[in-house]
Design an enzyme around this catalytic site. Sequence first.
Site, PDB file in Angstrom:
ATOM      1  N   SER A 116       1.959   7.871   1.440  1.00 54.73           N
ATOM      2  CA  SER A 116       2.139   7.188   0.164  1.00 54.73           C
ATOM      3  C   SER A 116       3.600   7.216  -0.279  1.00 54.73           C
ATOM      4  CB  SER A 116       1.193   7.790  -0.874  1.00 54.73           C
ATOM      5  OG  SER A 116       1.108   6.975  -2.022  1.00 54.73           O
ATOM      6  N   ASP A 179      -8.334   0.750   0.851  1.00 55.05           N
ATOM      7  CA  ASP A 179      -7.287   1.258  -0.033  1.00 55.05           C
ATOM      8  C   ASP A 179      -7.166   0.361  -1.260  1.00 55.05           C
ATOM      9  OD1 ASP A 179      -4.997   2.183  -1.267  1.00 55.05           O
ATOM     10  OD2 ASP A 179      -3.921   2.518   0.613  1.00 55.05           O
ATOM     11  N   HIS A 206      -7.163   5.248   0.122  1.00 54.46           N
ATOM     12  CA  HIS A 206      -5.778   5.719   0.030  1.00 54.46           C
ATOM     13  C   HIS A 206      -5.777   7.231   0.232  1.00 54.46           C
ATOM     14  CE1 HIS A 206      -1.580   5.138  -1.149  1.00 54.46           C
ATOM     15  NE2 HIS A 206      -1.672   6.263  -1.842  1.00 54.46           N
TER      16      HIS A 206
END
Length: 429
Positions: A116, A179, A206
Amino acid sequence: MKSATKSKILCIHGYAESGELFSVKLRALRERMADSVDFYFPTGPIELDKAKDELNGSGFDALSTVFSSSPASHRRGWWRINEYADTKQLEPTKAFEYLASYIKEHGPFDGILGFSQGTNLAANLAALVTIPKYQEYFSQPPFRFALFFSGYFRPLLMDGAVHATKLDLPTLHLLGKYDTVLSTETSTTLVRACKDAQVLFHPAAHQIPAPHAYVEPAADFIDFFSREDWPIISKHISLIVPTKKVNTTSAQTSLNNVEHDLISKIMSRSFKGGINVVVSDLQMFNEYKRIFGPKVLSLVVTDGQEPDTYSENVHYTPNFKGALAYLEAYQNSIGRIYVIGDKKLLTLGMLCRCTKRIIAITDAEDKFISQSSAQQVSGSLPFLEHSKEWLKAKSSQIRQWTGQSRLKHMSQDNSGEPVTMKLQMWERL
């Protein structure tokens, strides 16, 4: 194996996490590679507060949702998301200073890995250390490879300017099919910024996915690019994925013959550059050797097994690296190159910067059928299971590639029910 011989990977955690928490999430990969790789987990220098740092107004507001699942003691970041609006450029001075100090103490590193927010920092760092000035600042030569989980890319400033926006190193991108934090378009920014990007979709959101969905291909990727410089083949290498043989009835034997004829046409198609080569393991060679004509040289990876007999027009090699070395040495006299084999060969072929095309047999719903179990393969190669998410050639192009127009034939599933098998081809992104 002695620690001095191990590869070293710098792991950059995501927003509102910590190095300790990220280490826990990557436990399966760490344990899988404990004998060959040391993973390092720095913690971001920015202490985050839920009331202050879960603010709106950023192009990445959705990243703030991780607060709900992060313990307060682990809420650290590399910069605050509300400091990085869509129209604003950011220079994360504290993050760069901290990493420079950390790398001086623990580095240099062979590879870099991020999740991320950590992927954006990792990608920018990897680009910066290709510049001599910043190699000295970070005490880090160019990374040899990078892995990105749920990634995105926006240029970060260093000394008030953007210095590099492209990555020229092998990268593996693992993206969650579900996600909802980062859109596919956002994730594509990082894929497009990488010259040599390999993309694997996993059936999660995610997050770091379940071990079966990423550990083996990630480990293969790391092992290949961290250990040494392997032979590089300039020619395209194509994967051929055969159907799973479920029984030996006369009807199934007839259907297998149809598939054998199809594969034979693909591999024996003449090419002015030289003889065609097919790379396989012993099991696949024994199954398909009768269809390899005089235009095909078999390159068999024995992987510790001893052949019952040694055949003419066959070169035996103990491992996949040996196969690549052979192809590199003789590539001027080689025409087309194909890989047909088990999951290990398929994964290596996909991740070693060789493969440009995948030729696969699927059922009517585009479900991938393999020599290995569906659970094993969908974990390592999920993009084949979800073929519509990948670029596919037109039927006319497939017909030209295979040299024949019939793209379907009947087969049977594990229960014996008839299914329509289809030949399809994917181009690597």
